[in-house]
Enzyme design. Sequence first.
Site, PDB file in Angstrom:
ATOM      1  N   HIS A   1      36.449  39.194  33.243  1.00 42.62           N
ATOM      2  CA  HIS A   1      36.203  38.072  34.155  1.00 42.62           C
ATOM      3  C   HIS A   1      35.755  38.590  35.533  1.00 42.62           C
ATOM      4  O   HIS A   1      34.707  38.194  36.043  1.00 42.62           O
ATOM      5  CB  HIS A   1      37.494  37.240  34.280  1.00 42.62           C
ATOM      6  CG  HIS A   1      37.401  36.118  35.268  1.00 42.62           C
ATOM      7  ND1 HIS A   1      37.258  34.805  34.864  1.00 42.62           N
ATOM      8  CD2 HIS A   1      37.402  36.094  36.622  1.00 42.62           C
ATOM      9  CE1 HIS A   1      37.190  34.033  35.944  1.00 42.62           C
ATOM     10  NE2 HIS A   1      37.277  34.792  37.018  1.00 42.62           N
ATOM     11  N   GLU A   2      36.553  39.491  36.089  1.00 39.15           N
ATOM     12  CA  GLU A   2      36.227  39.990  37.432  1.00 39.15           C
ATOM     13  C   GLU A   2      34.934  40.801  37.408  1.00 39.15           C
ATOM     14  O   GLU A   2      34.153  40.764  38.363  1.00 39.15           O
ATOM     15  CB  GLU A   2      37.374  40.830  38.004  1.00 39.15           C
ATOM     16  CG  GLU A   2      38.682  40.059  38.192  1.00 39.15           C
ATOM     17  CD  GLU A   2      38.536  38.752  38.964  1.00 39.15           C
ATOM     18  OE1 GLU A   2      37.629  38.640  39.798  1.00 39.15           O
ATOM     19  OE2 GLU A   2      39.334  37.832  38.717  1.00 39.15           O
TER      20      GLU A   2
ATOM     21  N   HIS B   1      32.031  38.501  37.856  1.00 39.95           N
ATOM     22  CA  HIS B   1      31.751  38.207  39.269  1.00 39.95           C
ATOM     23  C   HIS B   1      30.970  39.366  39.884  1.00 39.95           C
ATOM     24  O   HIS B   1      30.015  39.159  40.633  1.00 39.95           O
ATOM     25  CB  HIS B   1      33.051  38.056  40.057  1.00 39.95           C
ATOM     26  CG  HIS B   1      33.762  36.742  39.856  1.00 39.95           C
ATOM     27  ND1 HIS B   1      33.146  35.530  40.035  1.00 39.95           N
ATOM     28  CD2 HIS B   1      35.046  36.464  39.520  1.00 39.95           C
ATOM     29  CE1 HIS B   1      34.025  34.558  39.822  1.00 39.95           C
ATOM     30  NE2 HIS B   1      35.193  35.099  39.492  1.00 39.95           N
TER      31      HIS B   1
ATOM     32  N   HIS C   1      27.346  39.344  38.985  1.00 38.55           N
ATOM     33  CA  HIS C   1      26.650  38.292  39.724  1.00 38.55           C
ATOM     34  C   HIS C   1      26.297  38.807  41.132  1.00 38.55           C
ATOM     35  O   HIS C   1      25.196  38.589  41.633  1.00 38.55           O
ATOM     36  CB  HIS C   1      27.591  37.076  39.816  1.00 38.55           C
ATOM     37  CG  HIS C   1      26.897  35.784  40.135  1.00 38.55           C
ATOM     38  ND1 HIS C   1      27.586  34.635  40.409  1.00 38.55           N
ATOM     39  CD2 HIS C   1      25.593  35.449  40.222  1.00 38.55           C
ATOM     40  CE1 HIS C   1      26.727  33.660  40.652  1.00 38.55           C
ATOM     41  NE2 HIS C   1      25.514  34.130  40.540  1.00 38.55           N
TER      42      HIS C   1
HETATM   43 ZN    ZN Z   1      36.992  34.160  38.974  1.00 33.86          ZN
END
Ligand code: ZN
Length: 678
Positions: A468-469, A472, A475
Amino acid sequence: MKEAFPKTLLPDFQHIDPKQIKDNINDLLNKNLTMIDKLLEQNGSYFGDNLMQPLEDMSDALHKTWSPVAHLHSVKETEALRKAYNETLPLITAYHTRLSQNTRLFEAISSIAERTDFKKLLPAQQKIIENDIRDFKLAGVHLSPEKKSRMAELQQQLSKLCTKFSENLLDATHGWTLHVTDENDISGLPPQARQLAIDNAKQRKLPGYVFTLDFPSYSTAVKFLDNRELRQKLYAAYTTRASDQGPNAGKWDNTHNIEAILKTRYDTAKLIGHESFAHYSLATKMAKQPEKVLSFLNDLLQRSKPIAKKEFDEIKTYAKKRDDIDDIAAWDVAYYSEKLQHEKFDFTQEDFRPYFPINKVLNGLFTLVNRIYGIHIKEEKNISTWDPQTRFFALYDSNDELRAGFYIDLFSRQHKRDGAWMDECLTRRKLSDGSIQYPVAYLTCNFMRPVDDQPALLTHDDVITLFHEFGHCLHHMLTKVDFLSISGINGVPWDAVEFPSQFMENFCWEKEPLSLISAHYKTGESLPDALYQKMVDAKHFQTGIQMIRQLEFALFDFRLHLAFDPDQPPQTQKILDEIRKETAVLKPPAFNRFQHSFAHIFAGGYAAGYYSYKWAEVLSADAYAQFEENGIFDPLTGKSFMENILEVGGSRDPMTSFVAFKGREPSIDALLRRSGIG
Ligand code: ZN
């Protein structure tokens, strides 16, 4: 030969002197303000070169100086640093308010939008101007001088209150431990957690075992300890952190901070002419009206509540059958869920640990993104960091061109804020000399630290958090936008920010990616098929309960900010209780003060925006369905996702980006299917 990441661009964490922070920042702010005055004295018309670029230079200079300080404040706090941070933050807040209320600056930027050749600018440049005009208005540029100074006051108050909220939480988390010496007391605890408890005791020069309220220690203890009384003690201490209840009642109490934060936000929204802070918050988000958010959340609640109820009944029946428990309590739920899952599917999260040693997981993750996006990741040694276990990596594209860098700091320790998050160290942009500034991310988690000379071993849940991290981070790092305010995650509406991160989680459930990231730390064997199959069979275990828990947080946050009324007595507990009537399958005990540690909304950026997780999950599930259709390693689908979503950052509307990738607007079906509630 790949170009190494230029070390000189990175902050020197070893030499940040708390005593100099305030003066350094103060000098920089004054320099910026003088430069802005000079810019506004120019004759003739404004455009990119003589206004936007210098403004961006100034804001980048400030970010580069402040970001390492703010980061250290989160991950390696000392008394001196906390003091310096608290003395400096008001200066920065005041600076931002002054800038956003500067009428001349607003008019100068607006004049660009009014030029006949405005449409000749790149769409990204137009977007910056439009965002700026919107943000100036939201900051009160049109207000009278008295109201402007009231606004400045409110912003100061808010930043102080949020910092205090998170300091209280940090102090309360580290201000309580449970010490036991009897071997019987730790019955049920898996080996890693047992070792951590011994290690925690040793650090404190105590015999036996110590449990802390840091998440890795707390969550495993409450899930596995057979001793019900100890579970209750831990639960009570954890859910009353920073409140008027529990073992440290009143000591680091956030009660007044919560009310004051709500009041300050309400006053801010009212000053700008918005009905509530929820309305104000939506002005910059994808979901424009409160009704849209509420109906989205309520629809999901209607669909998942019956499933959650059924799941809870199963836990109750099981606890009765297993231990003759008639009065199942909040501190029993994780424990019996774990046992029930074990009985139904014959595994626990702990069974995964030996297969997920940290280096294998990281290398596998890097191979995975190489196959999807063609990027390469390489570790760089001898980079100055804040902790010996923190590492630095450089990222290269498929042409071996250096594109970005990132720090990873994965383990829980004292003086480090709880949770997992990504933050920006450097942001990509084109500098005035035409060269590109490489983006650099901080990836922070709080996994159980390596103990007893073993490598750090992760659970499957940890792996999902890491993915998940890292989503980010991608992105932030893969952006090709050349302008600071819309590059990477900047300028992306908050309710679309969790799209690339939740998207990455999907790969953690697929066989091939799992074989890339797993190898038994002793035998080297990758995740056995049988264990994988069990995990897949259990994928929808208690998804109803998890869903309504997230919906409870989201509804609480949104309705609290929508309904807050300063003329009424404090409503926070009442609103939470009301929502729990609709959402909770088990009423939490009256002492539970979950809200006092809800840092996402009281100390982070999720105020009236926690719904973003579910909102963006619709996008991520639907986008991932495209990968499932075309093959999860399909390079064309990967390329399209990279180009249409990751590279464009905040330079265009997220709906436009989504449609460019998917060919249509998002539908909720994939999310329902993924959650097993379709
Ligand atoms: Zn998040």
